[in-house]
Design a protein around this motif. Sequence first.
Motif, PDB file in Angstrom:
ATOM      1  N   MET A   1       0.671  -1.262   0.090  1.00  0.00           N
ATOM      2  CA  MET A   1      -0.148   0.034  -0.040  1.00  0.00           C
ATOM      3  C   MET A   1       1.004   1.206   0.162  1.00  0.00           C
ATOM      4  O   MET A   1       1.507   1.388   0.934  1.00  0.00           O
ATOM      5  N   LEU A   2       0.108   2.348  -0.833  1.00  0.00           N
ATOM      6  CA  LEU A   2       1.002   3.285  -0.594  1.00  0.00           C
ATOM      7  C   LEU A   2       1.053   4.004   0.797  1.00  0.00           C
ATOM      8  O   LEU A   2      -0.206   4.156   1.319  1.00  0.00           O
ATOM      9  N   ARG A   3       1.846   5.262   0.086  1.00  0.00           N
ATOM     10  CA  ARG A   3       1.198   5.984   2.137  1.00  0.00           C
ATOM     11  C   ARG A   3       1.119   7.022   2.125  1.00  0.00           C
ATOM     12  O   ARG A   3       0.571   6.864   1.188  1.00  0.00           O
ATOM     13  N   ARG A   4       0.327   7.101   2.838  1.00  0.00           N
ATOM     14  CA  ARG A   4      -0.931   8.457   2.415  1.00  0.00           C
ATOM     15  C   ARG A   4      -0.798   9.394   2.792  1.00  0.00           C
ATOM     16  O   ARG A   4       0.105   9.656   3.760  1.00  0.00           O
ATOM     17  N   ALA A   5      -1.204  10.662   2.130  1.00  0.00           N
ATOM     18  CA  ALA A   5      -0.612  11.962   2.699  1.00  0.00           C
ATOM     19  C   ALA A   5      -1.660  12.956   2.243  1.00  0.00           C
ATOM     20  O   ALA A   5      -2.752  12.724   1.343  1.00  0.00           O
ATOM     21  N   ARG A   6      -1.374  13.367   3.328  1.00  0.00           N
ATOM     22  CA  ARG A   6      -2.947  14.329   3.639  1.00  0.00           C
ATOM     23  C   ARG A   6      -3.042  15.979   3.145  1.00  0.00           C
ATOM     24  O   ARG A   6      -3.470  16.951   2.967  1.00  0.00           O
ATOM     25  N   LYS A   7      -1.215  15.973   2.616  1.00  0.00           N
ATOM     26  CA  LYS A   7      -1.589  17.627   3.080  1.00  0.00           C
ATOM     27  C   LYS A   7      -1.267  18.059   1.569  1.00  0.00           C
ATOM     28  O   LYS A   7      -1.462  17.501   0.602  1.00  0.00           O
ATOM     29  N   THR A   8      -1.611  19.766   1.659  1.00  0.00           N
ATOM     30  CA  THR A   8      -1.332  19.238   0.100  1.00  0.00           C
ATOM     31  C   THR A   8      -0.525  19.370  -0.887  1.00  0.00           C
ATOM     32  O   THR A   8       0.888  18.926  -0.686  1.00  0.00           O
ATOM     33  N   PRO A   9      -0.990  18.707  -2.031  1.00  0.00           N
ATOM     34  CA  PRO A   9       0.167  18.415  -2.922  1.00  0.00           C
ATOM     35  C   PRO A   9       1.294  19.027  -3.389  1.00  0.00           C
ATOM     36  O   PRO A   9       1.247  19.708  -3.865  1.00  0.00           O
ATOM     37  N   VAL A  10       2.015  18.664  -3.875  1.00  0.00           N
ATOM     38  CA  VAL A  10       3.820  19.045  -3.756  1.00  0.00           C
ATOM     39  C   VAL A  10       3.742  18.763  -5.553  1.00  0.00           C
ATOM     40  O   VAL A  10       3.276  17.380  -5.890  1.00  0.00           O
ATOM     41  N   TRP A  11       3.635  20.041  -6.600  1.00  0.00           N
ATOM     42  CA  TRP A  11       3.568  19.747  -7.691  1.00  0.00           C
ATOM     43  C   TRP A  11       5.743  19.371  -7.831  1.00  0.00           C
ATOM     44  O   TRP A  11       6.703  19.827  -7.266  1.00  0.00           O
ATOM     45  N   ARG A  12       5.726  17.963  -8.166  1.00  0.00           N
ATOM     46  CA  ARG A  12       7.081  17.203  -9.244  1.00  0.00           C
ATOM     47  C   ARG A  12       7.725  17.108 -10.269  1.00  0.00           C
ATOM     48  O   ARG A  12       6.746  17.307 -10.546  1.00  0.00           O
ATOM     49  N   GLN A  13       9.155  17.538 -10.791  1.00  0.00           N
ATOM     50  CA  GLN A  13       9.101  17.033 -11.773  1.00  0.00           C
ATOM     51  C   GLN A  13       9.558  16.192 -12.626  1.00  0.00           C
ATOM     52  O   GLN A  13      10.592  15.418 -10.941  1.00  0.00           O
ATOM     53  N   THR A  14       9.270  15.226 -13.036  1.00  0.00           N
ATOM     54  CA  THR A  14       9.175  14.028 -12.983  1.00  0.00           C
ATOM     55  C   THR A  14       9.371  14.085 -14.951  1.00  0.00           C
ATOM     56  O   THR A  14       8.101  14.310 -15.384  1.00  0.00           O
ATOM     57  N   GLN A  15       9.803  13.256 -14.739  1.00  0.00           N
ATOM     58  CA  GLN A  15       9.636  11.762 -16.654  1.00  0.00           C
ATOM     59  C   GLN A  15       8.872  11.378 -15.854  1.00  0.00           C
ATOM     60  O   GLN A  15       9.182  10.283 -16.910  1.00  0.00           O
ATOM     61  N   GLY A  16       8.516  10.525 -15.215  1.00  0.00           N
ATOM     62  CA  GLY A  16       7.044   9.732 -14.773  1.00  0.00           C
ATOM     63  C   GLY A  16       8.330   8.666 -14.536  1.00  0.00           C
ATOM     64  O   GLY A  16       7.794   7.193 -15.063  1.00  0.00           O
ATOM     65  N   LEU A  17       8.916   8.364 -14.404  1.00  0.00           N
ATOM     66  CA  LEU A  17      10.180   7.270 -13.901  1.00  0.00           C
ATOM     67  C   LEU A  17       9.716   6.131 -12.990  1.00  0.00           C
ATOM     68  O   LEU A  17       8.826   7.064 -11.948  1.00  0.00           O
ATOM     69  N   ASN A  18       9.399   4.993 -12.640  1.00  0.00           N
ATOM     70  CA  ASN A  18       9.240   4.576 -11.663  1.00  0.00           C
ATOM     71  C   ASN A  18      10.461   4.809 -10.696  1.00  0.00           C
ATOM     72  O   ASN A  18      11.420   4.502 -10.805  1.00  0.00           O
ATOM     73  N   LEU A  19       9.428   4.723  -9.731  1.00  0.00           N
ATOM     74  CA  LEU A  19      10.396   5.407  -8.461  1.00  0.00           C
ATOM     75  C   LEU A  19      10.899   4.367  -7.564  1.00  0.00           C
ATOM     76  O   LEU A  19       9.999   3.467  -7.238  1.00  0.00           O
ATOM     77  N   ALA A  20      11.243   4.809  -6.677  1.00  0.00           N
ATOM     78  CA  ALA A  20      11.870   3.184  -6.436  1.00  0.00           C
ATOM     79  C   ALA A  20      10.551   3.269  -4.830  1.00  0.00           C
ATOM     80  O   ALA A  20      10.450   1.637  -4.614  1.00  0.00           O
ATOM     81  N   THR A  21       9.637   3.675  -4.360  1.00  0.00           N
ATOM     82  CA  THR A  21       8.895   3.526  -4.017  1.00  0.00           C
ATOM     83  C   THR A  21       7.250   2.996  -4.834  1.00  0.00           C
ATOM     84  O   THR A  21       6.568   2.669  -4.353  1.00  0.00           O
ATOM     85  N   ASP A  22       7.526   2.748  -5.726  1.00  0.00           N
ATOM     86  CA  ASP A  22       6.367   2.300  -6.926  1.00  0.00           C
ATOM     87  C   ASP A  22       6.023   1.598  -6.877  1.00  0.00           C
ATOM     88  O   ASP A  22       6.718  -0.044  -6.911  1.00  0.00           O
ATOM     89  N   THR A  23       4.781   0.939  -6.326  1.00  0.00           N
ATOM     90  CA  THR A  23       3.949  -0.381  -6.277  1.00  0.00           C
ATOM     91  C   THR A  23       3.064  -1.329  -7.066  1.00  0.00           C
ATOM     92  O   THR A  23       2.550   0.255  -7.496  1.00  0.00           O
ATOM     93  N   ALA A  24       2.468  -2.012  -7.062  1.00  0.00           N
ATOM     94  CA  ALA A  24       0.934  -1.660  -8.448  1.00  0.00           C
ATOM     95  C   ALA A  24       0.002  -1.631  -7.226  1.00  0.00           C
ATOM     96  O   ALA A  24       0.168  -1.112  -6.051  1.00  0.00           O
ATOM     97  N   SER A  25      -0.290  -0.907  -8.300  1.00  0.00           N
ATOM     98  CA  SER A  25      -1.587  -0.247  -6.922  1.00  0.00           C
ATOM     99  C   SER A  25      -2.979  -0.481  -8.891  1.00  0.00           C
ATOM    100  O   SER A  25      -3.034  -1.330  -9.199  1.00  0.00           O
ATOM    101  N   LEU A  26      -4.634  -0.782  -7.269  1.00  0.00           N
ATOM    102  CA  LEU A  26      -5.676  -0.817  -8.258  1.00  0.00           C
ATOM    103  C   LEU A  26      -6.490   0.907  -7.557  1.00  0.00           C
ATOM    104  O   LEU A  26      -5.937   0.890  -6.847  1.00  0.00           O
ATOM    105  N   VAL A  27      -7.139   1.403  -9.089  1.00  0.00           N
ATOM    106  CA  VAL A  27      -6.896   2.327  -8.859  1.00  0.00           C
ATOM    107  C   VAL A  27      -9.184   2.403  -9.379  1.00  0.00           C
ATOM    108  O   VAL A  27      -9.517   2.183 -10.266  1.00  0.00           O
ATOM    109  N   LEU A  28      -9.799   2.696  -8.713  1.00  0.00           N
ATOM    110  CA  LEU A  28     -11.424   3.704  -9.038  1.00  0.00           C
ATOM    111  C   LEU A  28     -11.061   4.817  -9.704  1.00  0.00           C
ATOM    112  O   LEU A  28     -10.299   5.675  -9.159  1.00  0.00           O
ATOM    113  N   GLY A  29     -11.410   4.746 -11.345  1.00  0.00           N
ATOM    114  CA  GLY A  29     -11.405   6.861 -11.736  1.00  0.00           C
ATOM    115  C   GLY A  29     -13.686   6.462 -11.818  1.00  0.00           C
ATOM    116  O   GLY A  29     -13.291   5.939 -12.050  1.00  0.00           O
ATOM    117  N   ILE A  30     -13.627   7.760 -11.805  1.00  0.00           N
ATOM    118  CA  ILE A  30     -14.422   8.215 -11.785  1.00  0.00           C
ATOM    119  C   ILE A  30     -14.611   9.923 -12.866  1.00  0.00           C
ATOM    120  O   ILE A  30     -14.274  10.293 -12.738  1.00  0.00           O
TER     121      ILE A  30
END
Length: 381
Positions: A1-30
């Motif tokens: 499970m990913l850690r929960r972040a409740r703070k205001t989101p931080v915009w990060r510069q990323t090239q969409g690389l898989n980070l070390a924390t990257d785990t599989a996820s299941l997401v519901l989209g609306i």
Amino acid sequence: MLRRARKTPVWRQTQGLNLATDTASLVLGIETTCDETAAAVVERRSDGSGRILSNVVHSQIEDHAPFGGVVPEIAARAHVDLLDGIVARAMQQSGVGFKDLSGIAAAAGPGLIGGVIVGLTTAKAIALVHNTPLVAVNHLEAHALTPRLTDALQFPYCLFLASGGHTQIVAVLGVGNYVRLGTTVDDAMGEAFDKVAKMLGLPYPGGPQVERAAASGDAERFAFPRPMLGRADANFSLSGLKTAVRNEAGRLAPLQPQDINDLCAGFQAAALDSTADRLHVGLRIFRERFGAPHALVAAGGVAANQAIRGALREVATAAGTQFMIPPPALCTDNGAMIAWAGAERLALGLTDSLEFAPRARWLLDANVTTPAQFANTRAGF
Ligand code: KG4
Ligand code: ZN
């Protein structure tokens, strides 16, 4: 499970690389920003590949057709009526329980605000009840990231998004990292197709009707303008072309079926020439600023148009890049694209607070800072 972040989101510069924390996820989209009520469950594996477990879309076209366009109040009420049942179906078809979800994603804009409020509030309620992170997704970002779900496309690539509400050429550089290279200065392309259809007495939505009529028409009969042709920027303009069609239709009234076919063929040919020229310039600007794109990707309802697809394919070939188009059900509005964008953001730890406000307007490249290798390259608008 990913850690929960409740703070205001931080915009990060990323090239969409898989980070070390990257785990599989299941997401519901609306998705509720316009006239589709949709929900889906998508899996994102730790290698970055995706899989759609369910994708339920209800189009409200029949509700709006009598009015010749989307009526915001009717759309919002329909979302209220339909959404809980559609979420339940998406969950049931996926075989996944709410407790298994890693995140709840909702399109938080841009779009018709009544509908956006319905979808985002529903997502917040689910997130709260099941103690699951919320991801507030930009609807345009979801269109932009879809080819990574369908084809695992690598960054950077060039997106042509043409729908009822948007006409944009976008450099997709990474998750949350987009540069708009061109946009319409007046009507969206789908909107222009819809307006032309309406003035010629064809039913809503007009795009497919105009395409069908154009197939039996003579594109040479009228000399319609090719808007923006040869301009150094990659912007679009469609209202002048639309007015030219209106003037010609007025001159010919009452219209015979062949007149309608010829007007549609002439309009479509002009729109197509203009699109090809704008994309040609857009790809050139892309290459100058960011190097060669991995693909030219088309999305949005207008990408269903076979003639426009053909033109885009030619432009891509001429620019030496591959042309890619997600399957039709993923080109038009759907829940899977929202779930996927949510999963991509979640993989980078980008979650949102329950205070996130719905946005009628939300530029794709707002809040983005340019990564070092692209310094001084952002389009200035
Ligand atoms: O992406 P979409 O399904 O919904 C949003 O606008 O968000 O796009 C719908 C738009 C409408 O304006 C419709 O007329 C246009 O896409 N469209 C087409 C075609 N099919 C749909 N335009 C031209 N040719 C088509 N075959
Ligand atoms: Zn859309």
